[in-house]
Design an enzyme around this catalytic site. Structure first.
Site, PDB file in Angstrom:
ATOM      1  N   SER A   1       0.835  -1.096   0.073  1.00 23.23           N
ATOM      2  CA  SER A   1       0.033  -0.132  -0.125  1.00 23.23           C
ATOM      3  C   SER A   1       0.781   1.161  -0.049  1.00 23.23           C
ATOM      4  CB  SER A   1      -1.005  -0.047   1.363  1.00 23.23           C
ATOM      5  OG  SER A   1      -1.559   1.281   1.336  1.00 23.23           O
ATOM      6  N   TYR A   4      -0.977  -0.289  10.954  1.00 25.57           N
ATOM      7  CA  TYR A   4      -1.294  -0.596   9.183  1.00 25.57           C
ATOM      8  C   TYR A   4      -0.126  -0.102   8.476  1.00 25.57           C
ATOM      9  CZ  TYR A   4      -3.542  -0.972   4.829  1.00 25.57           C
ATOM     10  OH  TYR A   4      -3.660  -1.366   3.346  1.00 25.57           O
TER      11      TYR A   4
HETATM   12  P1  NDP Z   1     -11.530  -5.996   1.055  1.00 25.80           P
HETATM   13  O1  NDP Z   1     -12.034  -5.910   2.394  1.00 25.80           O
HETATM   14  O2  NDP Z   1     -12.589  -5.678   0.075  1.00 25.80           O
HETATM   15  O3  NDP Z   1     -10.915  -7.434   0.987  1.00 25.80           O
HETATM   16  C1  NDP Z   1      -9.988  -7.877   2.023  1.00 25.80           C
HETATM   17  C2  NDP Z   1      -9.699  -9.721   1.817  1.00 25.80           C
HETATM   18  O4  NDP Z   1      -8.940 -10.067   2.686  1.00 25.80           O
HETATM   19  C3  NDP Z   1     -10.961 -10.038   1.929  1.00 25.80           C
HETATM   20  O5  NDP Z   1     -11.410 -11.073   0.691  1.00 25.80           O
HETATM   21  C4  NDP Z   1     -10.880 -11.012   3.333  1.00 25.80           C
HETATM   22  O6  NDP Z   1     -11.648 -12.356   3.065  1.00 25.80           O
HETATM   23  C5  NDP Z   1      -9.601 -11.095   3.339  1.00 25.80           C
HETATM   24  N1  NDP Z   1      -9.177 -11.332   4.568  1.00 25.80           N
HETATM   25  C6  NDP Z   1      -9.137 -10.691   5.720  1.00 25.80           C
HETATM   26  N2  NDP Z   1      -8.828 -11.136   6.621  1.00 25.80           N
HETATM   27  C7  NDP Z   1      -8.647 -12.564   6.544  1.00 25.80           C
HETATM   28  C8  NDP Z   1      -8.249 -13.605   7.341  1.00 25.80           C
HETATM   29  N3  NDP Z   1      -7.956 -13.520   8.658  1.00 25.80           N
HETATM   30  N4  NDP Z   1      -8.188 -14.656   6.512  1.00 25.80           N
HETATM   31  C9  NDP Z   1      -8.213 -14.848   5.486  1.00 25.80           C
HETATM   32  N5  NDP Z   1      -8.739 -13.782   4.568  1.00 25.80           N
HETATM   33  C10 NDP Z   1      -8.729 -12.560   5.092  1.00 25.80           C
HETATM   34  O7  NDP Z   1     -10.291  -4.955   0.878  1.00 25.80           O
HETATM   35  P2  NDP Z   1      -9.204  -4.782  -0.338  1.00 25.80           P
HETATM   36  O8  NDP Z   1      -9.583  -5.619  -1.483  1.00 25.80           O
HETATM   37  O9  NDP Z   1      -9.106  -3.483  -0.322  1.00 25.80           O
HETATM   38  O10 NDP Z   1      -7.995  -5.446   0.332  1.00 25.80           O
HETATM   39  C11 NDP Z   1      -6.939  -6.254  -0.463  1.00 25.80           C
HETATM   40  C12 NDP Z   1      -5.648  -5.702   0.178  1.00 25.80           C
HETATM   41  O11 NDP Z   1      -5.420  -4.427  -0.530  1.00 25.80           O
HETATM   42  C13 NDP Z   1      -5.367  -5.651   1.659  1.00 25.80           C
HETATM   43  O12 NDP Z   1      -3.918  -6.230   1.786  1.00 25.80           O
HETATM   44  C14 NDP Z   1      -5.179  -4.235   1.719  1.00 25.80           C
HETATM   45  O13 NDP Z   1      -4.378  -3.700   2.750  1.00 25.80           O
HETATM   46  C15 NDP Z   1      -4.712  -3.796   0.315  1.00 25.80           C
HETATM   47  N6  NDP Z   1      -4.970  -2.289   0.205  1.00 25.80           N
HETATM   48  C16 NDP Z   1      -6.114  -1.654  -0.071  1.00 25.80           C
HETATM   49  C17 NDP Z   1      -6.417  -0.473  -0.403  1.00 25.80           C
HETATM   50  C18 NDP Z   1      -7.728   0.270  -0.455  1.00 25.80           C
HETATM   51  O14 NDP Z   1      -7.735   1.443  -0.533  1.00 25.80           O
HETATM   52  N7  NDP Z   1      -8.779  -0.644  -0.645  1.00 25.80           N
HETATM   53  C19 NDP Z   1      -5.294   0.230  -1.079  1.00 25.80           C
HETATM   54  C20 NDP Z   1      -3.902  -0.449  -0.694  1.00 25.80           C
HETATM   55  C21 NDP Z   1      -3.788  -1.611  -0.369  1.00 25.80           C
HETATM   56  P3  NDP Z   1     -12.541 -12.891   4.287  1.00 25.80           P
HETATM   57  O15 NDP Z   1     -13.066 -11.591   5.209  1.00 25.80           O
HETATM   58  O16 NDP Z   1     -13.600 -13.559   3.584  1.00 25.80           O
HETATM   59  O17 NDP Z   1     -11.829 -13.600   5.034  1.00 25.80           O
HETATM   60  C1  8X3 Z   2      -5.048   1.626   1.782  1.00 23.78           C
HETATM   61  C2  8X3 Z   2      -4.566   2.968   1.706  1.00 23.78           C
HETATM   62  O1  8X3 Z   2      -4.416   5.318   2.299  1.00 23.78           O
HETATM   63  O2  8X3 Z   2      -6.163   4.207   3.183  1.00 23.78           O
HETATM   64  O3  8X3 Z   2      -3.817   0.834   2.168  1.00 23.78           O
HETATM   65  O4  8X3 Z   2      -4.045   3.538   3.818  1.00 23.78           O
HETATM   66  S1  8X3 Z   2      -4.750   3.918   2.787  1.00 23.78           S
END
Ligand code: NDP
Ligand code: 8X3
Length: 253
Positions: free
Chosen positions: A140, A153
């Site tokens: 991120s 985070y």
């Molecule tokens: P979502 O919340 O939409 O998806 C997160 C996914 O992670 C879900 O499929 C969830 O599945 C899974 N997950 C979380 N905890 C667990 C666990 N304990 N075991 C198994 N699976 C788990 O968020 P995003 O798609 O945005 O996030 C995906 C990645 O991108 C993350 O690493 C996030 O930090 C990163 N990210 C997101 C950004 C944003 O602004 N959205 C920007 C930069 C990075 P389930 O709950 O079914 O287990």
């Molecule tokens: C998610 C992007 O800027 O919300 O990783 O932390 S931010």
């Protein structure tokens, strides 16, 4: 490997956001996909949509190392080895400053974003090396740019980025590619999770901002995974046009 050979990708966090969009992108293009996450019914929907010979669902909590090992063991032989690992499962919890943060939330972020990621990577590395595969780690911008309330985070994502670069170094000469993908503001369930289900906070954050979409990141993952084998994208920072940098804060007595 013959470029026409069908490949297998394992995507964590496949029940939502970037991960689910990546499953759709790769499965639709003919890859075999191992889709992981806790919400089994969402994984089943992906299997139903693409067929069990194309998508295999692995429902487990990624923080549970024994459940992870069992799930890897249960991948059907027809899926072959894993060619591409997408370490995407992760979350942010809370926006409180460190001095008011909940330690349990910090630990859950570290267990999920860091410990589970290195555990899965460790388990799959021998096969990835044998297959000259690729590791795509979803980090991120929060790992590079600190912001108030980002504390643990951001720390987990700085780890993901630096671990990716370290893997690159260790895997020198193996042909395995490693990329740290670093998205900025993206509309998924991320903010719902971060705020404990506050729909209006999530909607307000993304309103009018034209954020990155899950499909945008799926397309980025697709591009990185399909580059010619002599190319490695080390780090890839992606923001919506609407997002940029702001200055430092100065406290005055
Ligand atoms: P979502 O919340 O939409 O998806 C997160 C996914 O992670 C879900 O499929 C969830 O599945 C899974 N997950 C979380 N905890 C667990 C666990 N304990 N075991 C198994 N699976 C788990 O968020 P995003 O798609 O945005 O996030 C995906 C990645 O991108 C993350 O690493 C996030 O930090 C990163 N990210 C997101 C950004 C944003 O602004 N959205 C920007 C930069 C990075 P389930 O709950 O079914 O287990
Ligand atoms: C998610 C992007 O800027 O919300 O990783 O932390 S931010």
């Amino acid at each position: 490997r013959d470029a026409s050979e069908q490949q297998t990708i394992l995507v964590t966090g496949a029940t939502s956001g970037f991960g689910r969009a990546a499953v759709e992108r790769f499965a639709t293009a003919g890859w075999r996909v191992v889709a992981c996450g806790r919400r089994a019914e969402r994984l089943q929907a992906l299997v139903d949509a693409h067929g069990a010979e194309r998508v295999h669902g692995c429902a487990f909590d990624i923080r549970d190392a024994a459940a992870m090992a069992d799930a890897l063991e249960a991948i059907p032989a027809g899926f072959g080895g894993i060619d591409v690992l997408v370490n995407n499962a992760g979350l942010a919890l809370g926006t409180a400053p460190a001095q008011r943060a909940d330690l349990a939330q910090w630990r859950q972020m570290i267990d999920t974003n860091v410990t589970a990621l290195v555990t899965l990577t460790h388990a799959l590395l021998p096969g990835l090396i044998a297959r000259r595969g690729a590791i795509l780690n979803v980090s991120s911008i929060a790992g590079s740019y600190p912001y108030p309330g980002g504390n643990a985070y951001g720390g987990t994502k700085a780890f993901v980025t630096q671990f990716s670069l370290g893997l690159r170094s260790d895997l020198h000469g193996t042909g395995v590619r490693v990329t740290s993908i670093e998205p900025g503001l993206a509309e998924t369930e991320f903010t719902l999770v971060r705020t404990g289900g506050d729909v209006s906070a999530s909607d307000a954050l993304y309103a009018g901002a034209r954020p990155i979409t899950a499909a945008d990141i799926a397309e980025t993952l697709w591009w990185v995974a399909n580059l010619p084998p002599h190319l490695n994208i080390n780090r890839l920072e992606v923001m919506p046009v609407s997002q940029s940098f702001a200055g430092f804060q100065i406290h005055r007595d």
